[in-house]
Design an enzyme around this catalytic site. Structure first.
Site, PDB file in Angstrom:
ATOM      1  N   ARG A 212       0.808  -1.149   0.016  1.00 60.50           N
ATOM      2  CA  ARG A 212       0.001   0.031  -0.177  1.00 60.50           C
ATOM      3  C   ARG A 212       0.830   1.312  -0.144  1.00 60.50           C
ATOM      4  O   ARG A 212       2.021   1.499   0.948  1.00 60.50           O
ATOM      5  CB  ARG A 212      -0.930   0.001   1.169  1.00 60.50           C
ATOM      6  CG  ARG A 212      -1.833   1.174   1.268  1.00 60.50           C
ATOM      7  CD  ARG A 212      -2.798   1.055   2.274  1.00 60.50           C
ATOM      8  NE  ARG A 212      -3.832   0.246   1.947  1.00 60.50           N
ATOM      9  CZ  ARG A 212      -4.918   0.304   1.137  1.00 60.50           C
ATOM     10  NH1 ARG A 212      -5.175   1.401   0.623  1.00 60.50           N
ATOM     11  NH2 ARG A 212      -5.854  -0.666   1.008  1.00 60.50           N
TER      12      ARG A 212
ATOM     13  N   ASP B 120     -22.748  28.715  27.838  1.00 63.47           N
ATOM     14  CA  ASP B 120     -23.275  27.398  27.666  1.00 63.47           C
ATOM     15  C   ASP B 120     -22.567  26.171  28.183  1.00 63.47           C
ATOM     16  O   ASP B 120     -23.276  25.175  28.446  1.00 63.47           O
ATOM     17  CB  ASP B 120     -23.563  27.594  26.049  1.00 63.47           C
ATOM     18  CG  ASP B 120     -24.430  26.420  25.868  1.00 63.47           C
ATOM     19  OD1 ASP B 120     -25.563  26.201  26.396  1.00 63.47           O
ATOM     20  OD2 ASP B 120     -23.880  25.516  24.919  1.00 63.47           O
TER      21      ASP B 120
ATOM     22  N   CYS C 205       6.204  -1.602  13.883  1.00 64.89           N
ATOM     23  CA  CYS C 205       4.901  -1.441  14.582  1.00 64.89           C
ATOM     24  C   CYS C 205       4.636   0.118  14.511  1.00 64.89           C
ATOM     25  O   CYS C 205       5.434   0.927  14.666  1.00 64.89           O
ATOM     26  CB  CYS C 205       5.121  -1.708  16.283  1.00 64.89           C
ATOM     27  SG  CYS C 205       3.488  -1.375  17.055  1.00 64.89           S
TER      28      CYS C 205
END
Length: 635
Positions: free
Chosen positions: A123, A605, A329
């Site tokens: 890939r 808020d 990894c």
């Protein structure tokens, strides 16, 4: 050195009577008049052949736990044409000098070596691989490698529609497209660039050219896009997509916060409430995805559970970074430079020993999510994944040397009402643009600054002044109200005859929070999310929508908006400072004041569940320049 004599002998025998594909499996020459096999039948036959004649797997690519690594990801570049906020550190990244990056020949040399040893899937990644000028040629040369079954690419999709026909002819067989929102305005906010419709065109082009499924990668972040899960899944009803929801992962510089991560089980629960018939699909060998399908839908959905349920036990992936380092990894911080050994003249056997030693050191599994968040690792864009840095203005300087927090906003594009996207398969409704909560940080002192235009020069926020205002320089004022006519009725001022001049206005506001709410904001522990980031975005939005909120204000095409928020520990307050700029016949002080007021309301808020004893005040104009009445400066 491990070799595959059985496979090579079979290929030589088969070449005498049939053509051979790049994997070594025979491809039958059909005679005129005979019905040809479908592509699916041909692919199935080739896979069966390869299974039956598989050679022993390379010892160099097998780790100490018996995992055979048959999948290689190669980063073609560190550059990108987007600036995704979760992918790129706030301070930017130093790019590797071109001379230190792998050349095309070095990429192909390493690919040949790995494929010879058993890699059957490659890939291509980045940065953004499709900005590399020779990407089509690289795919074509990889396609010639015997034994390589799959060539895939992970792309942000900006250049995909233009390049995909060439890539398909060259041999590209799999596509992953990164897309984190279906709302165009939110897309620009997340990636700090335009291009939403180009990505959609790329997805459609992939479907049109027969790629199935087309994989769409969506990194899910709480407070940013988790409200769009249902909309993404709805796309799979009529389109052959595999929408892959990826748990937000920690990398160097992206300020990972556990509270921002939406786990696989939480996402699955949300979807099952809407589609209780959701079916789990069998897991493919070495797959990183947990796949599901809604009966009757053309596509499917998947979850990449790197954080909550790792798949280390079946990991078969290796990675080569753009500068030639081998990573065994994704979450590990150990790397070995294959580039340096290549350039030092290492033989194939020496390279294999180096690769084998690195693979042999691979751990059984990566560390837990909290440990990973503390590790020193490359930013994701410098490893290989999605979206990165290229050809844009320099990163904006920090507004604080202690802990900067800055977010580039989005240019004015009109109303953010509900929108629709046209697919050739029908209309797909857009979700409303809600207040988006950005990736936060936990630090002793937090700052938040946003701007629309990267040529701005943001300055450090100081404590909001409370001194009385005095004009600086001449400031002629009118003794009559300008927004009423002779009869006393409200009327909009006609600015058609006024000259266009550069207009700048700065306004401020203060929100007195109290100790409890202040501490929660400071530590970014509010249940609603990052109050500073949400208020920042609300201020930018308010500035752009001022003419819709204040009836007699003219619409102004703002060229710059900057909203900065800073915590004031001595007062347990948030100081807000807004700067607006435009060139036109009317000023922008109303835009600056509206932005400051709405940002303050948003802070209220976000905190009202903690305390109602919050005071909003000191909303005032600090300065303005341009216009017939001269400049104003509050001292």
């Amino acid at each position: 050195m491990a070799v595959r004599p059985v496979s090579r002998m079979l290929q030589r025998v088969l070449r005498s009577s049939v053509r051979s594909c790049s994997s070594g499996a025979p491809v039958t020459q059909h005679r005129p008049g005979e019905p040809s096999q479908t592509a699916a039948e041909e692919l199935s036959r080739r896979r069966q052949f390869l299974r039956e004649h598989a050679a022993p797997f390379s010892a160099f690519l097998t780790d100490s736990f018996g995992r055979q690594h048959s999948y290689l990801r190669i980063s073609l570049t560190e550059k990108c044409n987007l600036r995704c906020q979760y992918c790129m550190p706030e301070e930017g990244v130093p790019l590797t000098p071109k001379a230190d990056l792998l050349t095309t020949e070095e990429i192909l040399t390493l690919a040949r070596l790995f494929v010879k040893e058993g890699i059957d899937k490659i890939r291509l990644t980045g940065g953004e691989p499709l900005i590399r000028p020779d990407v089509v040629d690289i795919v074509a040369q990889l396609h010639q490698l015997e034994g390589l079954r799959t060539i895939g690419i992970t792309t942000n999709g900006i250049n995909l529609a233009r390049l995909l026909p060439q890539l398909q002819k060259a041999g590209l067989s799999a596509i992953n497209i990164s897309l984190d929102t279906l709302v165009p305005a939110k897309f620009e906010f997340i990636v700090r660039r335009k291009g939403f419709h180009k990505v959609m065109a790329g997805i459609h082009k992939a479907i049109e050219l027969g790629y199935s499924p087309v994989k769409v990668n969506c990194v899910v972040m709480r407070g940013l896009n988790e409200d769009e899960l249902l909309d993404f899944v709805a796309l799979t009803e009529g389109l052959p997509l595999d929408v892959r929801f990826i748990e937000y992962m920690p990398f160097d510089g992206n300020r990972w916060n556990f509270k921002k991560m939406v786990s696989y089980k939480e996402m699955l629960n949300t979807l099952q409430q809407q589609w209780p018939e959701l079916e789990k699909l069998p897991e493919e060998e070495s797959s990183t995805a947990k796949a599901f399908k809604i009966p009757g839908f053309r596509g499917q959905l998947s979850f990449i559970t790197s954080m909550s349920e790792h798949f280390c036990g079946t990991c078969n992936r290796l990675r080569i970074t753009a500068d030639g380092n081998l990573k065994v990894c994704l979450f590990g911080n150990s790397e070995v430079s294959l580039r340096d050994h290549l350039r030092a003249g290492a033989s194939e056997e020496e390279l294999l020993r180096i690769i084998g030693a690195a693979v042999g050191r691979k751990k059984r599994q990566h560390a837990g999510m909290f440990s990973i968040a503390q590790m020193k690792n490359r930013p994701m864009i410098l490893i290989e994944l999605l979206l990165m840095l290229q050809d844009s203005p320099p990163a904006i300087p920090s507004i604080s040397s202690q802990d900067p927090f800055r977010v580039q906003g989005i240019r004015h594009r009109g109303s953010f009402s509900n929108q629709m996207i046209l697919w050739k398969g029908g209309w797909v409704p857009q979700t409303p643009l809600l207040a988006q909560r950005l990736l936060g940080s936990v630090c002793p002192q937090r700052h938040c600054s946003s701007h629309l235009n990267s040529d701005a020069n943001p300055k450090c926020l100081s404590a909001v002044s409370r001194a009385p205002g005095t004009p600086s320089g001449p400031l002629p004022t009118s003794d009559q109200l300008t927004h009423v006519d002779t009869a006393g009725r409200a009327a909009m001022v006609d600015v058609g005859g006024k000259p266009d001049t550069e207009r700048v206005a700065v306004a401020s506001a203060v929100v007195l929070l109290g100790p409890m709410a202040f501490k929660l904001i400071q530590e970014n522990q509010l249940k609603k999310g990052d109050a500073l980031a949400v208020a920042q975005l609300a201020g930018v939005q308010a500035a752009k929508l001022t003419s819709q909120l204040i009836p007699l204000c003219h619409h102004v095409a703002l060229s710059h908006v900057q909203v900065g928020l800073e915590l004031d520990g001595t007062r347990h307050a948030v100081g807000i400072r807004v700067s607006c700029r435009a060139r036109g016949p009317t000023g922008v002080e109303m835009e600056a004041l509206t932005a400051a007021a709405v940002a303050a309301l948003t802070v209220y808020d976000m905190c009202k569940a903690v305390s109602r004893d919050i005071v909003l005040g000191e909303i005032k104009l600090l300065s303005k320049t341009g216009g017939q009445r001269g400049d104003f400066q509050r001292t």
